[in-house]
Design a protein around this motif. Sequence first.
Motif, PDB file in Angstrom:
ATOM      1  N   ARG A 674       0.830  -1.203   0.000  1.00 34.67           N
ATOM      2  CA  ARG A 674       0.000   0.000   0.000  1.00 34.67           C
ATOM      3  C   ARG A 674       0.865   1.254   0.000  1.00 34.67           C
ATOM      4  N   GLU A 679      -3.235  -1.134  -4.503  1.00 35.50           N
ATOM      5  CA  GLU A 679      -4.504  -1.266  -3.778  1.00 35.50           C
ATOM      6  C   GLU A 679      -4.750  -2.742  -3.483  1.00 35.50           C
ATOM      7  N   ARG A 713      -3.848  -3.358  -8.718  1.00 37.08           N
ATOM      8  CA  ARG A 713      -4.848  -3.705  -7.704  1.00 37.08           C
ATOM      9  C   ARG A 713      -4.867  -5.225  -7.496  1.00 37.08           C
TER      10      ARG A 713
END
Length: 752
Positions: A674, A679, A713
């Motif tokens: 992070r 993400e 992500r």
Amino acid sequence: MTSRAVTGYLGRADPARGASATGLRLGLARAVALTCLATLVPAMFMAFTQLPNLHPLWLAIVGGGVIGFTLLMPIYAWSLGDVRWLCGAYALVNLVGMATWVWAWTSPRTAVHAPWLWMCLGVAAVCAALATTVKIGFAYTAVAALIFGAVRMTRSGGDRDALEAVQDVLTLLVLPTALLLLIRFFAHAVDELDATTIDSQRVEANHAIDRALQQQRTVLDGIIHDRVMTTLVAAVQTDQPRGEVADLARTALEALTDAGAPADGEQRLTVSQLARLVEDMVEPVCPQASVVVDPTAEDFELSASVASALGQAAREAAFNVTRHAEAETVTITVSARRERRDRQVRVDVRDDGKGFDLDEVPDNRFGIRVSMNERLSRIGGAVDIISRPGEGTLVSLIWVGRESQTGEPISRRRVSEALRSVLRVEVFLFLVWLMVGVQVLVGLLSALTEPVVNPLTLAALALALPATGLALWRAGVRRLGAWQAILVVACLATIAQLVHMSVPASEALGYGLWHSTVVMVLLITVLVRDRRAIAWVGLVIFLAQAILWTYGSPLGGYVVLKVGFGPLLWLALATVGLGGVRSIGEQLVRVRSASRKNTQAMAESFSTLVLREVWLTELREQIGPLLTNLADPTHQLSNEERDACRVLEGRLRDALRASNLVSQGVSDAIQAARRRGVEVVLVDNRGSKLPETVRRETLRQLEQLVRASTSGRIVARTAPEGYADAVTILRVDAERNLTTIDEAGTVTVRKT
């Protein structure tokens, strides 16, 4: 269970056996003693007419031995509980006496009755089995019956023909054979039920632990959400008054302190619970480790302080594996054994990593010196490490302590399930039909040897079969109907009357008494099927018929004794035995009630220990220093501390929302990712814990993907139970990759 195992039931009390096995041991010892004593009465009555014809030396050795060993058995059975050597001696002297009967007979006249020792041979066969093995008991029965049959064809045995000798052999074989089968099946069933009961209690204990852990986890999650996370969010907000943040932090610290307060009294855990505690403590630092209990381990109780020290040392050993070993496989084995009053618990942490040279490890290395050696030295334990470069490492954590004065742990103080269900229905049916069938065969052979077959005898023989079927009707239902029981007694009275009408009392010394055993077996069946009063009424009717039948006969008293002694003795023993069963059943209810309370108490102790030693310890390591600073109203928060609050709040939120997808290593990797702008989203839809193999593989795959990602992500999701894919991990960056893990732990990676 082998036949050898039955021998142990007449030995001294064995602490490794369950309560039902110990009860069977004492019951058998006392039943054998009483049976030998009761059998001695009719045997001596019969012997009086034969004493002048027997050699004095034989009488002194054999007769004196039978009487002496018989009188000693009750004394040993009630004082010591061990009658094995007496059983062996009793069986031997009876067999030698029968084998030497022909030479002991000094009279030129033919004997009128069978040798008096034959009345003792049946119980002697049971004694032989209990002193040695059931197989030897069966062999003893066969040899004794053959010797008796051979003696019966000599002058000293009554000079019977071969057919009559065969009838004698069958008569002698049936009762001890049935008793040996009964003992064998009963002993096997009791051991089986003891083991089954212990297993079921372990399952019950595990369920209780799961419920207690869930309750503790719910309480802790509430503290984390309502106290800790609220404090961290408030600290991140720069406009929040510093005093309010300090108050929130102090409240959170107090809540954590109260949650970890030790319970009153010393908590105790079993060895199997220790293994579970070790698993909970090791999993966050070494997810690939598997914890197993040695199959030969004994399960006894140990204090929470010992369990905690062993768990913390195992955690440190596993953490060292994660940091240094580069191992693929880590196995932790928990074993335990008892030697007299000493108990030893051993936790072995074995890995297949790169290993190291022990001589090159500094003496002051903190992990080994403090976390393992000093922890175990405080409880009287020790650490043993074996390692070579390239050959992995074995860390052994060993504790030796004394057995507590409370004796056996509750899991070993078990009465078996209701003893009325110990003997399977099919075994009960087989034994009853065996004994009745052999006696009907003996009676039929006797009838066929007569010049004219008496139809009354055939009618009695024919009636014995439906009477048996009626007594065993719906044997799976223990309680026999009252009218069925009365009808069985009526059939037995009719059989006895038919025999009395067909055989004069003066001629009833041979095989016309076959019905006596049939009456005995079926009355015991009625008794066992919970119709005690009707069974005893049936016996009174039978004895009254025998007295009326022999009234006026010169041999009347002898015939009544021969006809009535067996049913009276065995019905009395069966009544006493069933009384003991009811007493054990009452004890079983009390033990089960105490066991449930003990299981719940131990589950609560275990869950409290996990809360204090695992969950709170991890939580304090993560947020303890930060909360302490936040609780100080004079401490000025730096930007780095505010960032730390934000990161920790995210870690705790992940742990609350997706416990199946979080470990210490995964949390560290997510925190670092992070910060790199990746993400990471965790979604736990399962509602229960993932299977261990699936969880280990999931944590390994997720940590690798998160550490390797520099952008994009990652979404990890568990599916509800019943789906083919238990876990899916979607990685989106320059391309889309989907990793799936099924319920078996198989990993599949594909592009989407």
